[in-house]
Design a protein around this motif. Structure first.
Motif, PDB file in Angstrom:
ATOM      1  N   VAL A   1       0.849  -1.317   0.032  1.00 28.45           N
ATOM      2  CA  VAL A   1      -0.063   0.014   0.010  1.00 28.45           C
ATOM      3  C   VAL A   1       0.855   1.279  -0.078  1.00 28.45           C
ATOM      4  O   VAL A   1       0.253   2.424  -0.130  1.00 28.45           O
ATOM      5  CB  VAL A   1      -1.076   0.099   1.276  1.00 28.45           C
ATOM      6  N   GLY A   2       2.167   1.092   0.016  1.00 28.12           N
ATOM      7  CA  GLY A   2       3.066   2.305  -0.098  1.00 28.12           C
ATOM      8  C   GLY A   2       3.013   3.128   1.109  1.00 28.12           C
ATOM      9  O   GLY A   2       3.707   4.281   1.017  1.00 28.12           O
ATOM     10  N   ARG A   3       2.796   2.677   2.516  1.00 28.20           N
ATOM     11  CA  ARG A   3       2.818   3.425   3.470  1.00 28.20           C
ATOM     12  C   ARG A   3       2.865   2.560   4.658  1.00 28.20           C
ATOM     13  O   ARG A   3       2.660   1.358   4.634  1.00 28.20           O
ATOM     14  CB  ARG A   3       1.866   4.726   3.399  1.00 28.20           C
ATOM     15  N   TRP A   4       3.353   3.213   5.813  1.00 24.44           N
ATOM     16  CA  TRP A   4       3.549   2.273   6.893  1.00 24.44           C
ATOM     17  C   TRP A   4       2.013   2.110   7.402  1.00 24.44           C
ATOM     18  O   TRP A   4       1.244   2.952   7.620  1.00 24.44           O
ATOM     19  CB  TRP A   4       4.156   3.017   8.136  1.00 24.44           C
ATOM     20  N   VAL A   5       1.715   0.918   8.045  1.00 23.25           N
ATOM     21  CA  VAL A   5       0.492   0.283   8.448  1.00 23.25           C
ATOM     22  C   VAL A   5       0.748  -0.225   9.816  1.00 23.25           C
ATOM     23  O   VAL A   5       1.169  -1.291   9.671  1.00 23.25           O
ATOM     24  CB  VAL A   5      -0.084  -0.447   7.242  1.00 23.25           C
ATOM     25  N   PRO A   6       0.331   0.175  10.929  1.00 24.58           N
ATOM     26  CA  PRO A   6       0.470  -0.483  11.994  1.00 24.58           C
ATOM     27  C   PRO A   6      -0.571  -1.583  12.107  1.00 24.58           C
ATOM     28  O   PRO A   6      -1.706  -1.546  11.829  1.00 24.58           O
ATOM     29  CB  PRO A   6      -0.068   0.395  13.210  1.00 24.58           C
ATOM     30  N   MET A   7       0.021  -2.958  12.333  1.00 28.42           N
ATOM     31  CA  MET A   7      -0.966  -3.977  11.939  1.00 28.42           C
ATOM     32  C   MET A   7      -0.660  -5.118  13.076  1.00 28.42           C
ATOM     33  O   MET A   7       0.728  -5.301  13.688  1.00 28.42           O
ATOM     34  CB  MET A   7      -0.563  -4.579  10.650  1.00 28.42           C
ATOM     35  N   THR A   8      -1.539  -5.822  13.754  1.00 35.98           N
ATOM     36  CA  THR A   8      -1.245  -6.855  14.444  1.00 35.98           C
ATOM     37  C   THR A   8      -2.049  -8.169  14.145  1.00 35.98           C
ATOM     38  O   THR A   8      -3.210  -7.943  13.602  1.00 35.98           O
ATOM     39  CB  THR A   8      -1.732  -6.730  15.986  1.00 35.98           C
ATOM     40  N   ILE A   9      -1.642  -9.351  14.145  1.00 38.57           N
ATOM     41  CA  ILE A   9      -2.200 -10.396  13.779  1.00 38.57           C
ATOM     42  C   ILE A   9      -2.627 -11.082  15.463  1.00 38.57           C
ATOM     43  O   ILE A   9      -1.744 -11.410  16.152  1.00 38.57           O
ATOM     44  CB  ILE A   9      -1.533 -11.389  13.114  1.00 38.57           C
ATOM     45  N   ASP A  10      -3.829 -11.919  15.426  1.00 34.78           N
ATOM     46  CA  ASP A  10      -4.214 -12.554  16.564  1.00 34.78           C
ATOM     47  C   ASP A  10      -4.570 -13.815  15.983  1.00 34.78           C
ATOM     48  O   ASP A  10      -5.307 -13.941  15.056  1.00 34.78           O
ATOM     49  CB  ASP A  10      -5.249 -12.043  17.137  1.00 34.78           C
ATOM     50  N   ILE A  11      -4.207 -14.889  16.788  1.00 34.11           N
ATOM     51  CA  ILE A  11      -4.674 -16.362  16.283  1.00 34.11           C
ATOM     52  C   ILE A  11      -5.677 -16.921  17.463  1.00 34.11           C
ATOM     53  O   ILE A  11      -5.259 -17.118  18.801  1.00 34.11           O
ATOM     54  CB  ILE A  11      -3.432 -17.126  16.235  1.00 34.11           C
ATOM     55  N   GLN A  12      -6.921 -17.062  17.085  1.00 37.98           N
ATOM     56  CA  GLN A  12      -7.911 -17.662  17.956  1.00 37.98           C
ATOM     57  C   GLN A  12      -7.682 -16.823  19.454  1.00 37.98           C
ATOM     58  O   GLN A  12      -7.692 -17.619  20.437  1.00 37.98           O
ATOM     59  CB  GLN A  12      -7.315 -19.139  18.436  1.00 37.98           C
ATOM     60  N   GLY A  13      -7.771 -15.912  19.288  1.00 33.77           N
ATOM     61  CA  GLY A  13      -7.739 -14.755  20.547  1.00 33.77           C
ATOM     62  C   GLY A  13      -6.610 -15.190  21.584  1.00 33.77           C
ATOM     63  O   GLY A  13      -6.645 -14.536  22.546  1.00 33.77           O
ATOM     64  N   TYR A  14      -5.462 -15.455  20.942  1.00 30.65           N
ATOM     65  CA  TYR A  14      -4.555 -15.616  21.778  1.00 30.65           C
ATOM     66  C   TYR A  14      -3.791 -14.530  22.291  1.00 30.65           C
ATOM     67  O   TYR A  14      -3.405 -14.403  23.546  1.00 30.65           O
ATOM     68  CB  TYR A  14      -3.276 -16.508  21.012  1.00 30.65           C
ATOM     69  N   ARG A  15      -3.600 -13.410  21.579  1.00 33.25           N
ATOM     70  CA  ARG A  15      -3.166 -12.127  21.880  1.00 33.25           C
ATOM     71  C   ARG A  15      -3.852 -11.532  23.098  1.00 33.25           C
ATOM     72  O   ARG A  15      -3.233 -11.097  24.295  1.00 33.25           O
ATOM     73  CB  ARG A  15      -2.936 -11.039  20.903  1.00 33.25           C
ATOM     74  N   GLN A  16      -5.179 -11.520  23.106  1.00 36.93           N
ATOM     75  CA  GLN A  16      -6.271 -10.876  23.997  1.00 36.93           C
ATOM     76  C   GLN A  16      -5.780 -11.900  25.350  1.00 36.93           C
ATOM     77  O   GLN A  16      -5.822 -11.272  26.267  1.00 36.93           O
ATOM     78  CB  GLN A  16      -7.580 -10.991  23.575  1.00 36.93           C
ATOM     79  N   ARG A  17      -6.037 -13.109  25.117  1.00 31.49           N
ATOM     80  CA  ARG A  17      -5.908 -13.887  26.567  1.00 31.49           C
ATOM     81  C   ARG A  17      -4.660 -13.711  27.143  1.00 31.49           C
ATOM     82  O   ARG A  17      -4.549 -13.706  28.174  1.00 31.49           O
ATOM     83  CB  ARG A  17      -6.019 -15.476  25.903  1.00 31.49           C
ATOM     84  N   ARG A  18      -3.583 -13.664  26.215  1.00 26.85           N
ATOM     85  CA  ARG A  18      -2.055 -13.704  26.826  1.00 26.85           C
ATOM     86  C   ARG A  18      -2.002 -12.074  27.431  1.00 26.85           C
ATOM     87  O   ARG A  18      -1.168 -12.137  28.593  1.00 26.85           O
ATOM     88  CB  ARG A  18      -1.098 -13.704  25.711  1.00 26.85           C
ATOM     89  N   ASP A  19      -2.570 -11.222  27.006  1.00 27.09           N
ATOM     90  CA  ASP A  19      -2.559  -9.794  27.506  1.00 27.09           C
ATOM     91  C   ASP A  19      -3.220  -9.851  28.777  1.00 27.09           C
ATOM     92  O   ASP A  19      -2.359  -9.400  29.592  1.00 27.09           O
ATOM     93  CB  ASP A  19      -3.477  -8.930  26.482  1.00 27.09           C
TER      94      ASP A  19
END
Lengths: 271, 79
Positions: free
Chosen positions: A188-206
């Motif tokens: 897309v030609g510019r910086w995009v803040p992006m996060t990937i979550d797998i099966q809600g793992y990041r949220q749970r871990r957080d």
């Protein structure tokens, strides 16, 4: 409440409990649903790294629930896990009872550039496909951390047995996220803040990390000794630092070399 | 496995025509992958402190594991 919803995901300390809670929420008997165990959970060591069980309940036929007598939702279906708040005078601080919850829609979506979303989900899809992993990918904008002005892209990956995609200390997940965001940014030609979550793992871990941070801080105050946490990737250390940023009695610091950098919690010097 | 590295490399470089990938078998279950890109693009596939290359290795490991194999990745200087 569950007229349109035909599947429900539940997180609870054990599989049985998760199923019981789900049925209670839906208000239908066990025979009416198919139960799919997404994650049996694990106890972990000293409460560290323990995972809760996850199940998905699908209602077998959409019309059927209407004809049956709904189970009273307020009935105490699981006497095991609900310590009646008023009865027990001493509640253990180390035994948090998390309420059953819906996984979906925890983070509200915000508007953004649909082209970026298309690119993000296409790239993640492509990467997973080339890794021979079958999963469903959805992308949406959510509120950026701390910064309301800049929303970030959340790519959610759902599928069966995706633990291989998370890896030890979320190594694989972070690699996937890094590569995917590089490709999307180039696309897309510019910086995009992006996060990937797998099966809600990041949220749970957080949630788990915040809990652990508070517990370890408490222990540091209690014992007067510095507490060294297990090695973590930078994103996880950040969660700990942020959680204890405003703590009146302790300071946090990262020590050691990557990939074994750890958070150390020490008492503030009084004076 | 080769496809994975091919896709990542082509997506990251400025000159996709010079992306070249060689896959060698090194024993029954070991696979060795060599990635060549234009000199100007070396930095993009290696990254600061080898971060991109290492991330590719992590993903490659998963892809290889799906086939019951082990794989290694080298980024080599263009000829």
């Amino acid at each position: 409440m569950s007229q349109e919803k035909t599947t429900l995901e539940i997180i609870a300390p054990s599989v049985d409990e998760a199923v019981a809670r789900g049925l209670n929420q839906l208000g239908i008997p066990r025979e009416m649903v198919d139960v799919e165990v997404l994650d049996t959970g694990s106890r972990g060591l000293f409460g560290l790294g323990s995972r809760q069980a996850r199940v998905r309940l699908s209602i077998k036929s959409a019309e059927a629930p209407a004809t049956t007598q709904p189970v009273s939702t307020s009935a105490p279906a699981q006497p095991v896990s609900k310590p009646a708040a008023s009865v027990q005078p001493v509640s253990k601080p180390a035994a948090p009872v998390q309420p059953a919850e819906l996984v979906q829609e925890d983070e509200p979506s915000v508007p953004g550039d649909p082209q970026v979303l298309n690119s993000a989900s296409a790239v993640v899809n492509e990467l997973l496909d080339k890794m021979s992993i079958k999963a469903t990918v959805t992308a949406r904008y959510i509120k950026g951390e701390e910064d309301e002005e800049h929303p970030m892209v959340l790519v959610e990956v759902q599928g069966n047995d995706l633990s291989i995609l998370i890896g030890r200390r979320s190594e694989t997940l972070n690699a996937l996220q890094y590569i995917a965001s590089l490709i999307v940014c180039k696309d897309v030609g510019r910086w995009v803040p992006m996060t990937i979550d797998i099966q809600g793992y990041r949220q749970r871990r957080d949630r788990q990390l915040r809990q652990m941070a508070r517990r370890m801080a408490e222990q540091a105050v209690h014992t007067g000794r510095r507490q060294v946490l297990e090695p973590m990737p930078s994103s996880e250390r950040r969660v700990i630092h942020l959680e204890l940023r405003d703590h009146p009695l302790v300071i946090t610091e990262s020590t050691g070399e990557e990939p074994n950098r750890k958070v150390t919690i020490t008492l503030k010097k009084q004076g | 496995m080769k496809d994975l590295i091919d896709y990542i490399a082509r997506s990251l470089v400025d000159d996709p025509t010079q992306v070249e990938i060689k896959q060698d078998r090194a024993g029954a279950s070991r696979v060795h992958i060599e990635l060549r890109v234009a000199k100007e693009d070396m930095g993009r596939v290696i990254g600061k402190g080898g971060r991109v290359a290492n991330a590719m290795r992590v993903l490659l490991r998963v892809a290889a594991a799906r086939e019951g194999k082990q794989a290694s990745l080298d980024v080599v200087e263009p000829r």
